[in-house]
Design an enzyme around this catalytic site. Structure first.
Site, PDB file in Angstrom:
ATOM      1  N   ASN A  94       0.839  -1.209   0.000  1.00 59.98           N
ATOM      2  CA  ASN A  94       0.000   0.000   0.000  1.00 59.98           C
ATOM      3  C   ASN A  94       0.871   1.256   0.000  1.00 59.98           C
ATOM      4  O   ASN A  94       0.549   2.238  -0.671  1.00 59.98           O
ATOM      5  CB  ASN A  94      -0.952   0.003   1.201  1.00 59.98           C
ATOM      6  CG  ASN A  94      -2.182  -0.833   0.935  1.00 59.98           C
ATOM      7  OD1 ASN A  94      -3.029  -0.434   0.141  1.00 59.98           O
ATOM      8  ND2 ASN A  94      -2.278  -1.997   1.565  1.00 59.98           N
TER       9      ASN A  94
ATOM     10  N   MET B   5       1.608  -2.295  12.527  1.00 61.76           N
ATOM     11  CA  MET B   5       1.070  -3.252  13.496  1.00 61.76           C
ATOM     12  C   MET B   5       1.329  -2.821  14.945  1.00 61.76           C
ATOM     13  O   MET B   5       1.775  -3.619  15.775  1.00 61.76           O
ATOM     14  CB  MET B   5       1.671  -4.643  13.243  1.00 61.76           C
ATOM     15  CG  MET B   5       1.403  -5.168  11.848  1.00 61.76           C
ATOM     16  SD  MET B   5      -0.346  -5.283  11.469  1.00 61.76           S
ATOM     17  CE  MET B   5      -0.727  -6.790  12.349  1.00 61.76           C
TER      18      MET B   5
ATOM     19  N   ILE C 219      -0.567  -0.514  18.164  1.00 69.22           N
ATOM     20  CA  ILE C 219      -1.728   0.265  18.594  1.00 69.22           C
ATOM     21  C   ILE C 219      -1.223   1.624  19.071  1.00 69.22           C
ATOM     22  O   ILE C 219      -0.275   1.694  19.865  1.00 69.22           O
ATOM     23  CB  ILE C 219      -2.503  -0.498  19.683  1.00 69.22           C
ATOM     24  CG1 ILE C 219      -3.086  -1.765  19.047  1.00 69.22           C
ATOM     25  CG2 ILE C 219      -3.601   0.372  20.293  1.00 69.22           C
ATOM     26  CD1 ILE C 219      -3.794  -2.686  19.990  1.00 69.22           C
ATOM     27  N   LEU C 220      -1.813   2.678  18.541  1.00 70.44           N
ATOM     28  CA  LEU C 220      -1.375   4.023  18.906  1.00 70.44           C
ATOM     29  C   LEU C 220      -2.151   4.506  20.131  1.00 70.44           C
ATOM     30  O   LEU C 220      -3.325   4.167  20.303  1.00 70.44           O
ATOM     31  CB  LEU C 220      -1.601   4.965  17.716  1.00 70.44           C
ATOM     32  CG  LEU C 220      -0.712   4.638  16.506  1.00 70.44           C
ATOM     33  CD1 LEU C 220      -1.272   5.257  15.235  1.00 70.44           C
ATOM     34  CD2 LEU C 220       0.727   5.075  16.744  1.00 70.44           C
TER      35      LEU C 220
ATOM     36  N   ASN D  54      -6.221   5.206   7.809  1.00 71.12           N
ATOM     37  CA  ASN D  54      -5.781   3.800   7.808  1.00 71.12           C
ATOM     38  C   ASN D  54      -6.500   3.048   6.696  1.00 71.12           C
ATOM     39  O   ASN D  54      -7.579   3.460   6.257  1.00 71.12           O
ATOM     40  CB  ASN D  54      -6.135   3.166   9.159  1.00 71.12           C
ATOM     41  CG  ASN D  54      -5.669   1.725   9.281  1.00 71.12           C
ATOM     42  OD1 ASN D  54      -4.574   1.372   8.847  1.00 71.12           O
ATOM     43  ND2 ASN D  54      -6.505   0.879   9.858  1.00 71.12           N
TER      44      ASN D  54
ATOM     45  N   HIS E  68      -7.962  -0.846   5.870  1.00 62.41           N
ATOM     46  CA  HIS E  68      -8.272  -2.107   6.561  1.00 62.41           C
ATOM     47  C   HIS E  68      -8.876  -3.095   5.563  1.00 62.41           C
ATOM     48  O   HIS E  68      -9.751  -2.714   4.768  1.00 62.41           O
ATOM     49  CB  HIS E  68      -9.257  -1.839   7.704  1.00 62.41           C
ATOM     50  CG  HIS E  68      -9.560  -3.065   8.499  1.00 62.41           C
ATOM     51  ND1 HIS E  68      -8.660  -3.593   9.406  1.00 62.41           N
ATOM     52  CD2 HIS E  68     -10.623  -3.896   8.482  1.00 62.41           C
ATOM     53  CE1 HIS E  68      -9.176  -4.702   9.921  1.00 62.41           C
ATOM     54  NE2 HIS E  68     -10.373  -4.903   9.385  1.00 62.41           N
TER      55      HIS E  68
ATOM     56  N   SER F 282     -11.636  -1.053   3.327  1.00 62.67           N
ATOM     57  CA  SER F 282     -12.129   0.267   3.740  1.00 62.67           C
ATOM     58  C   SER F 282     -10.955   1.165   4.102  1.00 62.67           C
ATOM     59  O   SER F 282      -9.952   0.688   4.634  1.00 62.67           O
ATOM     60  CB  SER F 282     -12.978   0.161   5.024  1.00 62.67           C
ATOM     61  OG  SER F 282     -13.961  -0.831   4.933  1.00 62.67           O
TER      62      SER F 282
ATOM     63  N   ASP G 295      -9.864   0.290  14.345  1.00 62.79           N
ATOM     64  CA  ASP G 295     -10.636   0.037  13.122  1.00 62.79           C
ATOM     65  C   ASP G 295     -12.075   0.556  13.182  1.00 62.79           C
ATOM     66  O   ASP G 295     -12.967   0.033  12.506  1.00 62.79           O
ATOM     67  CB  ASP G 295     -10.663  -1.471  12.797  1.00 62.79           C
ATOM     68  CG  ASP G 295      -9.273  -2.040  12.592  1.00 62.79           C
ATOM     69  OD1 ASP G 295      -8.394  -1.309  12.132  1.00 62.79           O
ATOM     70  OD2 ASP G 295      -9.068  -3.230  12.898  1.00 62.79           O
TER      71      ASP G 295
HETATM   72  C1  GRF Z   1      -3.064  -4.582   4.116  1.00 62.59           C
HETATM   73  O1  GRF Z   1      -3.930  -5.638   3.842  1.00 62.59           O
HETATM   74  C2  GRF Z   1      -3.773  -3.526   4.905  1.00 62.59           C
HETATM   75  O2  GRF Z   1      -5.128  -3.424   4.598  1.00 62.59           O
HETATM   76  C3  GRF Z   1      -3.612  -3.994   6.319  1.00 62.59           C
HETATM   77  O3  GRF Z   1      -2.324  -4.539   6.367  1.00 62.59           O
HETATM   78  C4  GRF Z   1      -1.950  -4.985   5.069  1.00 62.59           C
HETATM   79  C5  GRF Z   1      -0.664  -4.316   4.736  1.00 62.59           C
HETATM   80  O4  GRF Z   1      -0.138  -4.775   3.508  1.00 62.59           O
HETATM   81  N1  GRF Z   1      -3.823  -2.924   7.249  1.00 62.59           N
HETATM   82  P1  GRF Z   1       1.000  -3.981   2.799  1.00 62.59           P
HETATM   83  O5  GRF Z   1       2.165  -3.896   3.790  1.00 62.59           O
HETATM   84  O6  GRF Z   1       0.487  -2.623   2.451  1.00 62.59           O
HETATM   85  O7  GRF Z   1       1.378  -4.784   1.598  1.00 62.59           O
END
Ligand code: GRF
Length: 215
Positions: free
Chosen positions: A15, A91, A93-94, A108, A110, A137, A146
């Site tokens: 992403n 990964m 939690i803030l 974010n 998700h 989302s 989330d």
């Molecule tokens: C994605 O599926 C995102 O929605 C989730 O964690 C994953 C991260 O994947 N929060 P990447 O590191 O962006 O490939």
């Protein structure tokens, strides 16, 4: 000058790469200026470097508690003149302190159609439930995990022979489409957090519906 954006990651960084690629277009209303990982070995850190984006690693175990980690994170972001944060597979939690400081400026992605399947293992849970439609989302981040106001969602039809991997791959492709779009809405001021909701200027309801399965 377009707003300077930091992308926070812990892993693969696909992403993050989609956001960097989108921001290379001249008309894109944001610049990806910094990538921060909490894991040294996150493959996304190398990808950011290859893309010529500045990166920093802030590892959790160097700090006695969450708040001191978040204060260091905040300091790094502010000294880089960051005005928007994109969480992309970050990964950690803030703390409510951190989220409060960046409220309306932190988003974010998700991998589910929220509010369904908050948390982890979203594709596995969707398959177990035999849902016909799944997706992803983007949302403003609030202290509850989330649960912040939704900016944009994309749906994919679940195939009868889908595995966690095939479903995840189709959802991920949609993630790479909606995250850059969502960031552009927030960065341009078209999408904003207002009284606990995401308001999007100029948004029109889409006609028609995704019906799955199809015959
Ligand atoms: C994605 O599926 C995102 O929605 C989730 O964690 C994953 C991260 O994947 N929060 P990447 O590191 O962006 O490939």
């Amino acid at each position: 000058m377009p707003p300077r954006v930091a992308v926070l990651i812990s892993g693969r960084g696909s992403n993050m790469s989609a956001l960097i690629a989108a921001s290379r277009f001249e008309q894109y209303p944001a610049t990806i200026s910094l990538v921060i990982s909490n894991r040294l070995e996150a493959p996304g850190v190398a990808l950011a470097q290859e893309a010529g984006v500045k990166s920093a690693v802030i590892v959790g175990r160097s700090f006695p508690d969450r708040l001191s980690y978040d204060k260091a994170l905040d300091e790094t972001l502010r000294s880089a003149n960051i005005s928007i944060i994109c969480l992309a597979g970050f990964m950690r939690i803030l703390t409510p302190w951190f989220v409060g400081r960046w409220l309306g400026k932190i988003i974010n992605i998700h991998p589910s159609i929220l509010p369904a399947y908050k948390g982890l293992n979203t594709h596995e849970r969707a398959l177990q439930d035999c849902v016909r439609i799944h997706g992803c989302s983007t949302h403003f981040v609030t202290p509850e995990l989330d649960a912040g106001p939704i900016i944009m969602q994309a749906a994919v039809a679940v195939a009868p022979d889908d595995t966690i991997e095939t479903l995840a791959a189709r959802v991920l492709e949609r993630e790479h489409a909606i995250y850059p779009l969502s960031l552009s809405l927030v960065a341009s001021g078209a999408a904003m957090l207002k009284e606990g909701k995401c308001v999007i200027r100029g948004a029109k309801p889409r006609e028609g519906s995704l019906i799955a399965p199809a015959f």
